[in-house]
Each structure stands twice: as structure tokens, then as C-alpha cells.
Design a protein around this motif. Sequence first.
Motif, short mmCIF file in Angstrom:
data_model
loop_
_atom_site.label_atom_id
_atom_site.label_comp_id
_atom_site.label_asym_id
_atom_site.label_seq_id
_atom_site.Cartn_x
_atom_site.Cartn_y
_atom_site.Cartn_z
N ALA A 66 0.87 -1.19 0.00
CA ALA A 66 0.00 0.00 0.00
C ALA A 66 0.90 1.23 0.00
O ALA A 66 2.04 1.18 0.46
CB ALA A 66 -0.89 0.01 1.24
N LYS A 95 -4.31 0.81 -9.29
CA LYS A 95 -5.70 0.37 -9.09
C LYS A 95 -5.92 -1.00 -9.75
O LYS A 95 -6.52 -1.90 -9.17
CB LYS A 95 -6.66 1.40 -9.71
N ASP A 111 -4.85 -3.67 -7.56
CA ASP A 111 -5.42 -3.64 -6.21
C ASP A 111 -4.47 -3.06 -5.18
O ASP A 111 -4.42 -3.52 -4.03
CB ASP A 111 -5.84 -5.05 -5.75
N GLU A 134 -3.65 -0.02 -2.90
CA GLU A 134 -4.37 1.14 -2.36
C GLU A 134 -3.41 2.30 -2.13
O GLU A 134 -2.27 2.10 -1.69
CB GLU A 134 -4.99 0.72 -1.01
#
Length: 379
Positions: free
Chosen positions: A32, A173, A176, A178
Motif C-alpha cells: 500500500a 488500481k 489492487d 491502495e
Amino acid sequence: MPSRVFDIAIIGGGVIGLTLARELGGRDARVAVIDAGAAVPQATVAAAGMLAPSFETCAAFGGLAEPLYHLGARSLAMWQDYAPALEEETGIVIDYRRDGTLGLAYRDAQAEDLAKQAALVKNLGGAAEMISGDEARALEPALSNEVVAALHAPEDAQVDPRHVMSALRISLKNRDIEIVPARVLSLGEGAAAGQFACAEGDVFEAQTIVLAAGAVSGLTPMGLVYPVKGEATAIAAEGVVTRVVRAPGAYICPKAGGRVVIGATEELGPLLDHHSVSDAAIAGLRANAARAAPGLSSAQELERWAGLRPGTPDGAPIMGRDKEGRFLALGHYRNGILHAPAAAEAMAALILGETPPFDLAPFDPSRFGPGRFSPAQGG
Ligand SMILES: Cc1cc2nc3c(=O)[nH]c(=O)nc-3n(C[C@H](O)[C@H](O)[C@H](O)COP(=O)(O)OP(=O)(O)OC[C@H]3O[C@@H](n4cnc5c(N)ncnc54)[C@H](O)[C@@H]3O)c2cc1C
């Protein structure tokens, strides 16, 4: 108790953080990005997007000149596949052009400096040749008769950094990954080294933390990564010059749609702010650009801006680990866009426990002295 726990948290969502996240995501690592957004200025959106190792490595770097050149040259070569792959994946055109750079001389002394630069680049295995003023004008007819010689680096390229960032966000995106909007205020130490506290009140935890937070994060010690302000402008001048021109006192980067970026000042000091752009600085850049290509002189201004480059004491990036075991992807100074694909590839290997594709030792933070590189606390 931490409010969220990540496998790999990259603090900083500029070009260095996002390309690294994309690389890690492509290798099935769970990652992330924590990014402060407008709360902390970003250099990437201020950049001209030149991919020009031939001009960005000079003898003044001493022993670092060779590894720096090879980092830039490796990344320049990677951009050739990286750009179309990113465009194809995301549908965003990033205006990648590989049509070389011309560095101009008006006087013999400037030509001698450029000839030394060309010799250095050739010694390091790159493509660079000195050409006459007439030969430069044959390539770019708009150049002034004042140009007596030029360094031609035919393999240099450029991209539009803002489009690169839009494409990278879409790519994350797709994977996946973030991007968490939060400003990190402090990093834990010792047993709490996996935690970090955010301005929004959250405390996050990650098995692996990567600092990629640019020039003014408040998370690196003063003096090791510091802001170097650059002011720049864009004008409407379709077709006047067709490739990147680096003139004394200004560079000229033609972009899609007739937009031409002219940059950039370099300013160091404790009271830098990223907002202010002075009329004098823009007038100086425009005068220097118009001296090189008089056809630019009356072009309409579209935009002006400033940004803070992440400088380091020796001008080379910091890629390695700090004493708390955090990974550092910092200090790419004037060349973060150029370096991004190769830096991401190497840092991803380091983080995943693999052997990086090139030697990272010259860029290790330990070169600044044992124990000196540990992030300071507080915002
Ligand atoms: C005028 C100008 C022209 C340039 N031209 C070129 C060029 O032609 N070619 C080239 O290769 N390079 C160029 N550069 C340099 C390039 O822009 C930088 O080297 C590069 O953008 C650095 O990327 P970064 O990701 O390390 O930092 P940044 O782009 O600054 O990103 C850091 C990110 O971290 C976030 N952040 C910071 N602190 C925190 C925190 N505490 N918590 C959470 N998030 C945080 C910020 O909000 C930001 O999004 C130029 C720079 C300037 C200013």
C-alpha cells in the motif's frame, strides 16, 4: 493498537513511490502507498520530464559519476519498454519521445565544457557527439545564429510527468494497490519500528516500511535530504523546437499540443516555499530560452509553477536501509523521473530479498557516516 496493518507500506506517492509499488505489485507482493496529497508538496508534478543521463552526470560527482551515469542510462533504456507498457495498460498517453537532446554553446568556453561532457559520456559508454552551430540549426532550424556548437545526445528522451502519474495511479488500481490518504508525522523506533503515526490520528503498522517521501516529509534528518526549489513555466509554441534543447540558463522541452516547458531555477535556503513563483525568475528563464530560439519570445504563457527537488549532500540518490531496518528510496534530486523504473526494479529486489540487478552500494545511506541516517521524529 494500530488501526491498520500492511505487509509493505510505502510512505510517499510521488514517481519513486508509485513506480516501486507497481513493481512490487507486479511480483505479487502486498503493498500500500501512504501519501499526504496536497498537505506535502510533490516534486514529480513540477518536473519537466527530461530523461537525460548525458547531461546529468558530470565530473564534479567524482567517484559517483560512473554509478550515477549507469543508473540513469539503465533507466533511460528501461523507459523504452516501460512507457508503451504503461500506456497500453492504462490507456493514458504519457508523451514519451526519444528524439535526443541538444546542449547549446554560444562561446568557445561553453563549447569546451560541452566537449568535456561529451568525452565523459562516451567514456562511460553513452552516445554523445559535438556538432557545429550549423549542424545544430540543421536539426533545429529555430535556433539562433549565436549558437556556435552543441552537444548532441541522440538517445535522450522525455515524458510528461503529470500523465505518468495519472497512468501509474490507474496501474496501481489495476493491481489492487491502495493509495491511503494520510500524512505520516512520526516513525516508531526499536520494538515499535514497524509503526507510524499519522496527522489524521491513526497509527499504522507494516512488516516492511519504505520511505519514498521526497524533499520535505519531516521524516528524514535535516541535511541529508533537503529541498532544492525549481521554478518553471509553460508556453504555447507549437513546432518552434521539436526536441529538448538545453541552453545556457534555461531548458526548452516541447510537449504534446504545442505546450513547451521552460525551466528551471535552482534555489537553496531555509525559507523555501513551493508556492511562490517570481516574475523575475520566469522572465529570466524566458529570456534565456528566447536567446536560444528567438521564435519563442512572444509565445503566450500557459502556466507557471514551482517544486522542491529532493537534494542530497552528494547529489546522488539514497537507496538502502536505515538502522531501524526501513527501506529508503529518497533523494533523486534532479532525476527522479529518469531514475524511476531502474530504481523501482532495484528497490523491489532489495525489499524482496533478491539480488538487485545492479550494485546499490554507491547509493547506500551508510556513505554519509555510520548511524547518521536515522529518521527524525515529529512532523
Ligand atoms: C522544476 C523541476 C524540474 C524537474 N525536472 C526533472 C526532469 O526533467 N527529469 C527528471 O528526471 N527529474 C526532474 N525533476 C526532479 C524530479 O521531479 C524528482 O527527482 C522526483 O519527482 C522525486 O520523486 P519522489 O517520488 O522522490 O518525490 P516527490 O515527487 O516529492 O513525492 C513525494 C511524495 O511523498 C508525499 N509525502 C511527503 N511527506 C509525507 C508524509 N510525511 N506522509 C505521507 N506522504 C508524504 C508527498 O505528498 C509526495 O506525494 C524536476 C524537479 C523540479 C522541481
